[in-house]
Motif scaffolding. Structure first.
Motif, mmCIF file in Angstrom:
data_model
loop_
_atom_site.group_PDB
_atom_site.id
_atom_site.type_symbol
_atom_site.label_atom_id
_atom_site.label_comp_id
_atom_site.label_asym_id
_atom_site.label_seq_id
_atom_site.Cartn_x
_atom_site.Cartn_y
_atom_site.Cartn_z
ATOM 1 N N GLN A 44 0.859 -1.062 -0.007
ATOM 2 C CA GLN A 44 -0.102 -0.077 -0.081
ATOM 3 C C GLN A 44 0.976 1.169 -0.045
ATOM 4 N N ALA A 45 0.540 2.250 -0.735
ATOM 5 C CA ALA A 45 1.476 3.321 -0.919
ATOM 6 C C ALA A 45 1.633 4.017 0.468
ATOM 7 N N ARG A 46 0.555 4.271 1.110
ATOM 8 C CA ARG A 46 0.781 4.969 2.173
ATOM 9 C C ARG A 46 1.585 4.577 3.312
ATOM 10 N N SER A 47 2.050 3.319 3.246
ATOM 11 C CA SER A 47 3.086 2.643 3.984
ATOM 12 C C SER A 47 4.412 3.099 3.838
ATOM 13 N N MET A 72 9.519 8.295 3.305
ATOM 14 C CA MET A 72 9.577 9.346 2.625
ATOM 15 C C MET A 72 9.672 10.482 3.128
ATOM 16 N N LEU A 73 9.439 10.576 4.900
ATOM 17 C CA LEU A 73 9.677 11.718 5.518
ATOM 18 C C LEU A 73 11.210 12.002 5.780
ATOM 19 N N HIS A 74 11.903 10.726 6.029
ATOM 20 C CA HIS A 74 13.293 10.895 5.932
ATOM 21 C C HIS A 74 14.053 11.402 4.402
ATOM 22 N N LEU A 75 13.398 11.008 3.525
ATOM 23 C CA LEU A 75 13.838 11.446 2.086
ATOM 24 C C LEU A 75 13.879 12.998 1.978
ATOM 25 N N VAL A 76 12.595 13.738 2.313
ATOM 26 C CA VAL A 76 12.385 15.123 2.373
ATOM 27 C C VAL A 76 13.416 15.732 3.324
ATOM 28 N N GLY A 86 -1.414 10.524 -1.825
ATOM 29 C CA GLY A 86 -2.939 10.645 -1.423
ATOM 30 C C GLY A 86 -3.320 10.830 -0.375
ATOM 31 N N LEU A 87 -2.747 11.318 0.655
ATOM 32 C CA LEU A 87 -2.874 11.928 1.905
ATOM 33 C C LEU A 87 -3.124 13.352 1.949
#
Length: 282
Positions: free
Chosen positions: A38-41, A46-50, A70-71
């Motif tokens: 699931q994408a939201r997982s 992704m937070l580490h990425l930004v 999509g959040l």
């Protein structure tokens, strides 16, 4: 543009990424999302990425994660404010974390914290004026066998003292590399470490020492003594070996092991039954 509160000099607030940066983050994010059903997982990495891009989880980083997954930005912010590794204001190039949990504290962690806070002139989650060092109090680094422990960008510096910890910080402040006790050969920057935490290999996993002597002592002793875990029944309770109580570490524990004196054992090696007279005397 106004300077965002908590930012170091020269940093200004931007609401979106330029086209080149956005394309690069999108490509990396697609790789992260592909790891999950699931994408939201994919939100945590992704937070580490930004964070690896901005040096903290910025408003534009939150907006990017929300759009890509999509959040809502509220959902992303709720996660970003829950975990301490996500910074909501600009972080220094190096996060120096001092463990002040019980064992490290009594072994000198509190003294290390006070010394570094005084010498740097900053408190918890504050950054030096040059943007070089952020200081943190940390609740347990899971390295109690090396207490007291200091971490720099999540790399271990074991068995520290106020003097040795101050030397590490002074070396960093001078722009010189520092080598952790275990892990990679040198400590990378906060942004570089954030990218590693996002799941992108920096090619340094083979460097340095992994588990040290104190960490491995228990398993080595168990192997040398041929100790094994007790068998477990379906109920989840330890099954008692034939003729005795459940084993702990391959032997019966002292609380479970029957006490036997020389007078209780017959010449044949069998334990004698206690008579009624013996019981009265005891």
């Amino acid at each position: 543009m106004s300077v965002e509160a908590g930012r170091t000099p020269g940093q200004t607030h931007r609401t979106s990424y330029d086209a080149e940066t956005h394309a690069r983050l999108t490509a990396d994010s697609d790789l992260i999302v592909a790891r999950y059903p699931q994408a939201r997982s994919a939100l945590l990495p992704m937070l580490h990425l930004v964070q690896s891009e901005d040096g903290y989880v910025s408003p534009r980083g939150i907006a990017f994660c929300a759009s890509h997954l999509g959040l809502t930005t509220a959902e992303v912010s709720a996660v970003a404010t829950f975990y301490t590794q996500y910074k909501r204001h600009p972080n220094g190039d190096y996060t120096v974390g001092v463990c002040i949990n019980t064992l490290c504290a009594v072994m000198g962690g509190d003294a290390i914290w006070e010394d570094l806070s005084d010498s740097l002139g900053i408190g918890h989650d504050e950054t030096t004026d040059d943007g070089r060092i952020t200081l943190e109090r940390i609740e347990c680094n899971a390295a109690c066998d090396y207490a007291p422990v200091v971490m720099v960008n999540w790399e271990f510096f074991d068995n520290q003292t106020p003097d040795s910890a101050r030397e590490i910080v002074e070396t960093i402040a001078a722009g010189q590399p520092v080598a952790p006790t275990r892990g990679a050969d040198t400590v990378c920057s906060f942004k570089e470490m954030s990218r590693v935490l996002a799941g992108f290999d920096d090619g340094r996993a083979h460097e340095g020492v992994g588990g040290g002597v104190p960490t491995l002592r228990g398993v080595e002793l168990a192997r040398a003594e041929s100790w094994t875990a007790p068998p477990f029944e379906a109920s989840g309770t330890a099954a008692a070996p034939a003729g005795g109580a459940p084993q702990v570490g391959g032997e019966q524990s002292s609380a479970q092991r029957p006490t036997t004196t020389a007078g209780d054992v017959s010449p044949s090696g069998e334990r004698k039954k206690q008579t009624s007279d013996d019981a009265k005397e005891s």
